[in-house]
Design an enzyme around this catalytic site. Sequence first.
Site, mmCIF file in Angstrom:
data_model
loop_
_atom_site.group_PDB
_atom_site.id
_atom_site.type_symbol
_atom_site.label_atom_id
_atom_site.label_comp_id
_atom_site.label_asym_id
_atom_site.label_seq_id
_atom_site.Cartn_x
_atom_site.Cartn_y
_atom_site.Cartn_z
ATOM 1 N N GLY A 156 30.693 -19.001 67.515
ATOM 2 C CA GLY A 156 29.644 -19.518 68.051
ATOM 3 C C GLY A 156 28.475 -20.117 67.376
ATOM 4 O O GLY A 156 27.163 -20.312 67.775
ATOM 5 N N SER A 157 28.865 -20.836 66.237
ATOM 6 C CA SER A 157 27.848 -21.230 65.339
ATOM 7 C C SER A 157 27.274 -22.696 66.158
ATOM 8 O O SER A 157 26.126 -22.868 66.203
ATOM 9 C CB SER A 157 28.140 -21.875 64.143
ATOM 10 O OG SER A 157 29.318 -22.968 64.224
ATOM 11 N N ARG A 204 46.418 -19.042 84.825
ATOM 12 C CA ARG A 204 45.727 -19.913 84.284
ATOM 13 C C ARG A 204 44.355 -20.712 85.126
ATOM 14 O O ARG A 204 43.470 -20.781 84.984
ATOM 15 C CB ARG A 204 46.366 -21.100 83.263
ATOM 16 C CG ARG A 204 45.291 -21.531 82.352
ATOM 17 C CD ARG A 204 46.056 -22.496 81.194
ATOM 18 N NE ARG A 204 46.124 -23.860 81.630
ATOM 19 C CZ ARG A 204 46.756 -24.884 80.967
ATOM 20 N NH1 ARG A 204 47.092 -24.575 79.642
ATOM 21 N NH2 ARG A 204 46.725 -26.214 81.109
ATOM 22 N N ARG A 259 40.915 -23.340 74.897
ATOM 23 C CA ARG A 259 41.726 -23.696 75.921
ATOM 24 C C ARG A 259 41.655 -25.017 76.502
ATOM 25 O O ARG A 259 40.544 -25.639 76.615
ATOM 26 C CB ARG A 259 41.815 -22.653 77.269
ATOM 27 C CG ARG A 259 42.055 -21.211 76.815
ATOM 28 C CD ARG A 259 43.469 -21.031 76.744
ATOM 29 N NE ARG A 259 44.105 -19.677 76.423
ATOM 30 C CZ ARG A 259 44.604 -19.379 75.020
ATOM 31 N NH1 ARG A 259 44.021 -20.521 74.012
ATOM 32 N NH2 ARG A 259 44.658 -18.387 74.620
ATOM 33 N N HIS A 264 34.480 -31.980 68.880
ATOM 34 C CA HIS A 264 35.609 -31.941 68.301
ATOM 35 C C HIS A 264 35.256 -32.254 66.884
ATOM 36 O O HIS A 264 34.677 -33.342 66.494
ATOM 37 C CB HIS A 264 36.509 -32.719 68.775
ATOM 38 C CG HIS A 264 37.963 -32.910 68.145
ATOM 39 N ND1 HIS A 264 38.748 -31.899 68.587
ATOM 40 C CD2 HIS A 264 38.393 -33.698 67.445
ATOM 41 C CE1 HIS A 264 39.869 -31.980 67.917
ATOM 42 N NE2 HIS A 264 39.799 -33.128 67.064
ATOM 43 N N VAL A 284 28.245 -28.915 59.782
ATOM 44 C CA VAL A 284 26.608 -28.905 59.574
ATOM 45 C C VAL A 284 26.366 -30.222 60.639
ATOM 46 O O VAL A 284 25.428 -30.065 61.234
ATOM 47 C CB VAL A 284 26.199 -29.522 58.293
ATOM 48 C CG1 VAL A 284 24.948 -29.929 58.076
ATOM 49 C CG2 VAL A 284 26.537 -28.201 57.302
ATOM 50 N N GLU A 317 28.238 -31.233 63.296
ATOM 51 C CA GLU A 317 28.452 -30.808 64.745
ATOM 52 C C GLU A 317 27.156 -30.184 65.086
ATOM 53 O O GLU A 317 26.741 -30.235 66.347
ATOM 54 C CB GLU A 317 29.510 -29.692 64.847
ATOM 55 C CG GLU A 317 30.801 -30.342 64.424
ATOM 56 C CD GLU A 317 32.093 -29.109 64.499
ATOM 57 O OE1 GLU A 317 31.882 -28.503 65.653
ATOM 58 O OE2 GLU A 317 32.671 -28.989 63.888
#
Length: 211
Positions: free
Chosen positions: A22-23, A75, A101, A119, A183, A185
Amino acid sequence: MPSRSDRRVNDLRIGVLVSGRGSNLQAILDAIDRGELPAQVAVVLSNHAEVPAIDRARRHGVPAIVLERCAFRSRLEHQLAMARSLSEHRVQLVVLAGFDRVLESAFLKQFEGRVINVHPSLLPAFGGGLQAQIDAFDYGVKVSGCTVHYVTDEIDGGPIILQRAVPVREDDTGESLAARILVEEHKALPEAIRLIAAGRLSIEGRRVRVL
Ligand code: GRF
């Protein structure tokens, strides 16, 4: 200058999907706290229980809901439950921040053009994997980075909102490179949300134009 409560009424309501550390969620919450992002995290959904991302959300007074895949028959049912929860929280933008997912078409249809992901590579290089930073390093690239993009049915293949480059150093390891990419991101994701909140993005085919 509007007061904080006035601003809240007009803030973009975002729902953040997480699976672990969760950063990136933290980076969003911090940018909001600093007054740099006219948004509010309306809900955090995690597909894993007891991950740090949930504590981060709760520390900020944000509702955090755990919806585990194993609690649903399929799903699709799992993701439709996530979609329901996002709608109940009147979410306008869905942000994937380390969500592990692939999203079903049925989910994406409900939030068409309103789901983004971060990403850890310069897409389209090293898409599709869960350790793109290491894959890029092992491949021997000289520059890597991160990409924030819209999410479509094509995995890591949606229109690119922004990218930040990170040069590979001679003394890097996959882990040190991943740390420097992270960093970036943390800057790129809030920046992309800021552009969306300001209505400054227009999607033209594969190209996203910043107005
Ligand atoms: C990030 O590297 C992100 O790019 C990838 O998963 C990682 C999540 O990290 N999709 P965190 O949970 O936000 O710390």
